[in-house]
Write an enzyme that holds these catalytic residues in place. Sequence first.
Site, PDB file in Angstrom:
ATOM      1  N   LYS A  25      44.066  50.811   8.597  1.00 61.12           N
ATOM      2  CA  LYS A  25      43.806  49.728   7.632  1.00 61.12           C
ATOM      3  C   LYS A  25      42.503  50.022   6.891  1.00 61.12           C
ATOM      4  O   LYS A  25      41.516  50.446   7.508  1.00 61.12           O
ATOM      5  CB  LYS A  25      43.707  48.394   8.377  1.00 61.12           C
ATOM      6  CG  LYS A  25      43.576  47.172   7.462  1.00 61.12           C
ATOM      7  CD  LYS A  25      43.479  45.886   8.294  1.00 61.12           C
ATOM      8  CE  LYS A  25      43.382  44.652   7.414  1.00 61.12           C
ATOM      9  NZ  LYS A  25      43.224  43.406   8.208  1.00 61.12           N
TER      10      LYS A  25
ATOM     11  N   SER B 166      46.538  39.793   7.033  1.00 61.62           N
ATOM     12  CA  SER B 166      46.040  40.686   6.003  1.00 61.62           C
ATOM     13  C   SER B 166      46.353  42.165   6.236  1.00 61.62           C
ATOM     14  O   SER B 166      46.253  42.974   5.320  1.00 61.62           O
ATOM     15  CB  SER B 166      44.524  40.527   5.899  1.00 61.62           C
ATOM     16  OG  SER B 166      43.901  40.974   7.085  1.00 61.62           O
TER      17      SER B 166
ATOM     18  N   SER C 172      45.871  38.349  11.560  1.00 61.09           N
ATOM     19  CA  SER C 172      46.122  39.425  10.600  1.00 61.09           C
ATOM     20  C   SER C 172      46.804  40.663  11.160  1.00 61.09           C
ATOM     21  O   SER C 172      47.213  41.538  10.399  1.00 61.09           O
ATOM     22  CB  SER C 172      44.823  39.847   9.924  1.00 61.09           C
ATOM     23  OG  SER C 172      44.460  38.901   8.949  1.00 61.09           O
TER      24      SER C 172
END
Lengths: 481, 484
Positions: free
Chosen positions: B79, B154, B178
Amino acid sequence: MEFESIIGLEIHVELATKSKMFCACSTRFGEEPNTQTCPVCLGLPGSLPVANEKAIEYVIKSGLAVGCDISLYSVFHRKNYFYPDMPKNYQISQYDLPLCVNGHIDLDMEGYETRIGITRIHLEEDTGKLIHVGGAGRIAGAEYSLVDFNRAGVPLMEIVSEPDIRTPEEAKAYAQKLRSILLALGVSDVSMEKGSMRVDANVSIRPKGSTEFGVKTELKNLNSFRSLQRALAYEIERQKKAIEAGEVIVQETRHWDENKGVTSTLRTKEYAHDYRYFPDPDLVPMEFKSDWIEKLRAELPELPDERKQRFMKDYGLPAHDARLLTEDKPMGDFFEETIALYKGDPKFVSNWLLGDISYYLNTENLEIDETAITPRHLADLLRLIDQGVISGKIAKEIFPEIFETGKLPQVIVEEKGMTQISDESEISSIVDLVLQENPGAVKEYREGKERALGFLVGQVMRLTKGRANPQLVNRLLREKL
Amino acid sequence: MELYQMTIHELHEKLVAKEISAKEITESVFSRIDKVEDKVKAYLLITRDTAFEQAKDIDEKIAAGEKISPLAGIPAAIKDVMCTRGVRTTCGSKILENYVPVYTSTAVENLLREGIVMTGKTNMDEFAMGSSNENSRFFPTHNPWDLERVPGGSSGGSAAAVAADEAIFSLGSDTGGSIRQPAALCGVVGMKPTYGLVSRYGLIAFASSLDQIGPFTKDVTDCAIVLNYLIGHDPMDSTSVKIDKPDYTKALVGDLKGIRIGVPKELMAEGIDSQVKSVVENAIRILAENGALVAETSLPNLAYALSAYYIIAPAEASSNLARFDGVRYGYRVPDAEDLMDMYMRTRAEGFGDEVKRRIMLGTYALSAGYYEAYYGRAQKVRTLIINDFNRAFDEFDVLVSPTSPTTAFKIGERIADPLQMYLSDICTIPVNLAGIPGISVPCGMVDGLPVGLQIIGKSLGEEMVLRVAYNFEQLFGWKEKPNL
Ligand SMILES: [Zn+2]
């Protein structure tokens, strides 16, 4: 109307730890800009702080030395505000749970004593330094600004006093006493000149006898003890005149101009920040065991007050001498080492240290441990005087050379042929010469004017370039008159 | 079966047996990326060249007869919230669009040391603020099960990459759900470990007291393997816990007998889609039928979790994001008049709407006069929630719930309604507030879209969470794959 002034000091001290407050970078002074930085003290994304335990220990020791209560639970908060010298745009500081609270410093003002309360001592990180290029060197009007982050993250201890200080002299004495305590602890080099000790003063005045506080102003740019005292004296007078002229004092920050000797508005309260303090979630709360605090207490070195008492008791020094000698740890050490070598009258050593040596240090702006003179030099010099080898006057003359070259006094005296003339027949013939050449003075003396003797002694000293033994000259003159 | 479809443990066996090479695995995964990435848009940056260099190193080690780590030669996506030295790290934001870190985050470093092959940096909601990946300042990621839909957020890019077989596993970060929520929406396994178990050093902070890094994997076994190497005390992170590192794969015991499972009624109440609810109820029934002792329970203070979260997280974010000011790195307006103008316009242009919304919320919550009413109170609620969980774990070994109240929604559907969007994390947020571990495992489908079962454990109770998840996975035997 008679006024009294209410003064409180906020003093920032850079701690003498090897590494910064929240990272492993060196705290060394004067390196190339931005060479002592890492992701943490540059506030790079993702970096995290780790607290320097030594700095925490230094603050707790400082708190113990000024009689503070030490918090067994203490928290770092974030103080949020934007400024380009702040890498994270928040400063890690402390808020409602500082490391130390409720301390005090006792001041001997020679005539009266007073106790100044210490509200709190807390730990925070220093900011970087801005260099404004172009314009007047200030941010407004500058072409561009550069930031040096070498100081960013250096541990800073903030010591906040109660508004117990009543005069500029007390303010100066408080700051000096605090400095002497921190020097004894060895937690900082506490130099106002180098910026490792920074003093901000809050001052207000009120009619004598009133219990309410007046509107205070904060004074900045106080770069020496002298400017602290001068700025406060100026500001108190300014406030008095303003009040007497019917003006209102505005709560504001004022800048002290050392050259002009005046304070002027820096910013008013309308720019007051809301710092939005909250506990820093990147750092866990500090919890201490009372055993550990007691261990630190036991490790405290002899503090200036204790040393002053000991100097009075062990060396029979007057309070004034004892206080001055113990204000500065190296000075006190120098005194004690000299006594150990010299074994003579401690007051004699004190007179020299507080007189000629202090004068020289002040003029040259040096600390005693920054010069070539050692306790051995002073002890030898005093012994030469005691033995009548040189006069006090000659001792004073060769003094600067000792400082500069580090040569031993006896070596200098011999090289320059400055030994005292203690040969009675040699002095006797000079005395005869002086009496012959100054019949006027001789007459005056015989008429009872004691003052004339001094003149005649002076003439003998002039002819011997100050080398004649003064006691001998006096005795021979009196005999021959 | 293509190599890119396999799990870590399957590929490791083949590598050790010298049936395949790391280069072949890497080629397989990049061929898949080449085929589907245009549709999914999981990556912000693909690091193909370094990936093949890393694979080459592993192949050399194998050829030299060296013992390799279970993660060696395994292609993984990271990420874009984790700093990677020399590799652009944007956090999904324009304000960091050209930012290249000078250091690598501890979590990524831990995996690189084991020899992973980094495929690239994945898309995310800007500064990890969002539940759909629509807040990425670059482009939205699409759900591999239905390209019209969001992958969740997210960490939507990391979830989609694993679901679409564009990586064997990936790393995400979880502040309020997330990792778990996109894992549920994309039909993969996603875990948020106990706060402090994985170092946050190098993780670009959203809300420091809630953020935690964790893995997305294709099965629970892979999750345990990645966790083995991800965790560990880090002297650079003051909040990092000191424990002896367990071998989480040892917790994967095929037995549920006597395990006490609680179902908090607050997490099965209104707001949960009825079809999602029945899929989750079915999953709970499977657990009960196989020896687990299941009972309903109540954690009454969970009702306040969302409100407390939306005070605490923005408050911390408002301070954490203050450093993005155009002074030292990242975006700076080119034509600022003065310092204040540079600050204001850099941040106005650099940050997107959701980030600005949260900075304002947080700034307000911390303001003088409001602190006690907002931040102070939210912290008290947090304590109550922790107490609720502690009480529940006196009775139960794990708690279960839906991970997300709905399946993946359509791109654009909720973007205009922040409150509706915030409700996406209603089941996951309490776990972050309590700092405890949670995992999402696929537990069925509604209308062709995956549903996740959340399993919550007590602090440092990862082994029990993994054990229950593993048993469920084995019993349920889910083998669905998106059609791309
Ligand atoms: Zn540093």
